[in-house]
Design an enzyme around this catalytic site. Structure first.
Site, PDB file in Angstrom:
ATOM      1  CG  ASP A 170      -8.249 -11.891  -0.891  1.00  0.00           C
ATOM      2  OD1 ASP A 170      -7.827 -12.602   0.041  1.00  0.00           O
ATOM      3  OD2 ASP A 170      -8.045 -10.657  -0.948  1.00  0.00           O
ATOM      4  CD  GLU A 239      -3.777  -8.700   2.305  1.00  0.00           C
ATOM      5  OE1 GLU A 239      -2.948  -7.944   2.835  1.00  0.00           O
ATOM      6  OE2 GLU A 239      -3.972  -8.721   1.068  1.00  0.00           O
TER       7      GLU A 239
END
Length: 576
Positions: A170, A239
């Site tokens: 991400d 994350e």
């Protein structure tokens, strides 16, 4: 690294917080003062207050030269670093990954509940499959919570603990108001041959590491490497939103499979290599992270018309309590097992710019209380550095009152702490209660913690409550000596001294400290050997773009990151 809502002002990321002291390090060396961001050796036994994993050197501080550890199977390291065809192919692989906008917000749905929200992640997975065919032919792929990717390369010896490589898929959003400020569109993955940069969101956080791990393993498969130790890649997908859906699920899955301390070592995103003086380089894999805790402080009083107010409204009480907190910052607590001390040692022993007095203070601090006090004083006077030797506090959110002529029944604020290595959530909680009690007694309020545990009974005016919202103890210190560390440090030394820097012997390896937290916070029970490191030389200007406008990564740094992963996998198999 925390995700940013689109259209809002960028929030400082973990990397952005560190760019300040990395920038400061170079400047401070030049002017002959102090610098730090990372460190090396644990403390003498009589000074260490907190256990660390393994036994580090407990004697005179030394930034010793690590012996390069070169594997016999070194088929493609030179190719990765120097071959034009490999370079061009690697640029294309990274650029294409950056073009896929795998954005997350602060709050995200569970993938099973809203797959359309994650459509670009499925696109990225398809890209991996097409781009790295050997990995998808020879490694086992499992998907955890739909999008967490777990690749397993089975080794020939099942009794050996696996090596675990981490990264996240991400990226943070792009603030639409900044689009006109981008040199190239944020999801263009544009390669500029003049600067040798790949541009775009995620290019340096952390699709560079993500693609580096894929490329290294793909190349090892092409080269015919057969591991005796199992290699695992664990790739989270949120994350930037604290990893609650991705890394947390992956870590739980891995723990069920391998159990406590079932992993040989873990490598995740972190710091790299910095040039601390002319032609003097120091690598700083992170072996510790500070803790984290949020408290919600509520002043619970009574309403009424503002024409007949009490002497102090709940907003006034909250204001004085905030003032009390900020007037009493946490004490500086520096011990020699703090990882920042190692880089100071490297500077003192190898920098040509530091004065003799500065060097004596750094190197003499373990043996002379006066010099230790002087060292702490110097560190504490550097605004970008002092957070590494104390618990910090920041009042980030406050709410109270709804109308000009109505007294506020309740005022709430949130205070965030990053916890020093030798402190704890309980110690911070106790300290906050102490100051809240002082204000409660001064103004005749009650006091509770966590909503219903009363320290002072509620009064007719109301009460103050402090509730713990989110907590994380400081990370365990991973070893800075011993066989696992020696292989990691020796690999870094070989890749950079003999490969990237072409026999530059002024290269040293130490450890470092993060004031923020990575996905590794979910993996503590899996290994005592957790290191956060990307095998790239740090560019200060480049770090300014992380989570911000014009994020980019330099191609030589990306190639060296691939070479490090490649050689580390081989060295672990040959020497561990």
């Amino acid at each position: 690294m925390i995700a940013l809502p689109v259209e809002k002002a960028p929030r400082k990321s973990l990397w952005q917080r560190h760019r300040a002291f990395i920038s400061g390090i170079v400047a401070l060396i030049i002017i002959g003062t102090f610098f730090l961001t990372s460190g090396l050796h644990p403390a003498p036994p009589h000074e260490a207050k907190r256990p660390h994993h393994g036994k580090g050197p407990m004697h005179s501080p030394k930034c010793e030269k690590i012996e390069p550890l070169s594997p016999s199977f070194k088929h493609s390291v030179d190719t990765i670093l120097h071959d034009p065809a490999f370079r061009n192919s690697s640029i294309e692989k990274l650029s294409n990954a950056v073009r896929i906008p795998t954005v997350v917000q602060d709050k995200n749905p569970n993938p099973a509940d809203d797959p359309d929200f994650y459509k670009h992640f499925y696109e990225l997975h398809d890209y991996f499959e097409k781009t790295f065919p050997n990995i998808h032919k020879h490694l086992k792929l499992e998907k955890v919570n739909e999008l967490g990717l777990l690749y397993t390369w089975e080794g020939s010896d099942p009794d050996l603990k696996p090596l675990l490589l981490m990264a996240h898929q991400d990226v943070v959003p792009v603030n639409n108001e900044t689009l006109s400020s981008w040199k190239f569109p944020p999801f263009s993955g544009h390669y500029d041959p003049e600067t040798d940069f790949v541009w775009g969101r995620g290019s340096n956080d952390c699709k560079n590491l993500l693609i580096a791990e894929f490329e290294a393993i793909e190349q090892l498969l092409i080269d015919g490497f057969k591991p005796n130790r199992t290699i695992v890649m664990s790739l989270g997908f949120d994350e930037e939103a604290s990893g609650t859906l991705g890394a947390a699920s992956l870590a739980s899955f891995l723990h069920e499979r391998y159990g406590d301390d079932g992993i040989y070592s873990i490598i995740d995103e972190g710091e790299g290599i910095m040039e601390v003086d002319k032609d003097v380089f120091v690598a700083t894999p992170i072996n510790a992270e500070k803790g984290y805790v949020d408290f919600e402080v509520s002043i619970l009083g009574h309403g009424g018309h503002s024409s007949v107010p009490p002497d102090h409204t709940t907003i006034g009480i909250a204001s004085e309590l905030i003032t009390e907190f900020e007037a009493n910052p946490f004490d500086y607590e520096f011990e020699f097992d703090n990882p920042i001390y190692g880089l100071l040692t490297c500077a003192a022993e190898h920098s040509k710019s530091l004065s003799k007095d500065v060097k004596k203070t750094i190197l003499g601090a373990p043996f002379c209380p006066r010099r230790k006090d002087k060292l702490v004083e110097y560190i504490s006077n550097q605004s970008h550095l002092r957070s590494l030797i104390r618990t910090t506090q920041a009042v980030d959110i406050i709410n109270g009152g709804v109308k000009a002529n109505a007294l506020p029944e309740t005022t709430r604020f949130l205070i965030n702490h990053r916890i020093n290595l030798h402190s704890s959530v309980a110690e911070v909680f106790e300290r906050n209660i102490e100051y809240a009690k002082k204000i409660a007694e001064k103004y005749g309020y009650g006091l509770s913690k966590n909503g219903d545990d009363y320290i002072i009974p509620e009064t007719e005016l109301g009460h103050i409550d402090i509730t713990l919202l989110r907590e994380l103890e400081p990370a365990p210190l991973s070893p800075s000596s011993g066989p696992v560390w020696d292989i990691l440090a020796g690999t870094i030394q070989d890749v950079f001294e003999n490969g990237v820097l072409q026999n530059n012997e002024e290269f040293y390896v130490t450890t470092g400290l993060f004031s923020g937290n990575t996905d590794t916070k979910y993996y503590w029970n899996l290994s005592k050997n957790i290191y956060r490191f990307v095998g790239s030389i740090i560019d200060i200007d480049l770090l300014k773009t992380l989570h911000s406008v014009n994020e980019h990564v330099d191609v030589p740094g990306h190639l060296s990151a691939i070479a490090f992963v490649y050689e580390y996998i081989v060295n672990v198999n040959e020497y561990a």
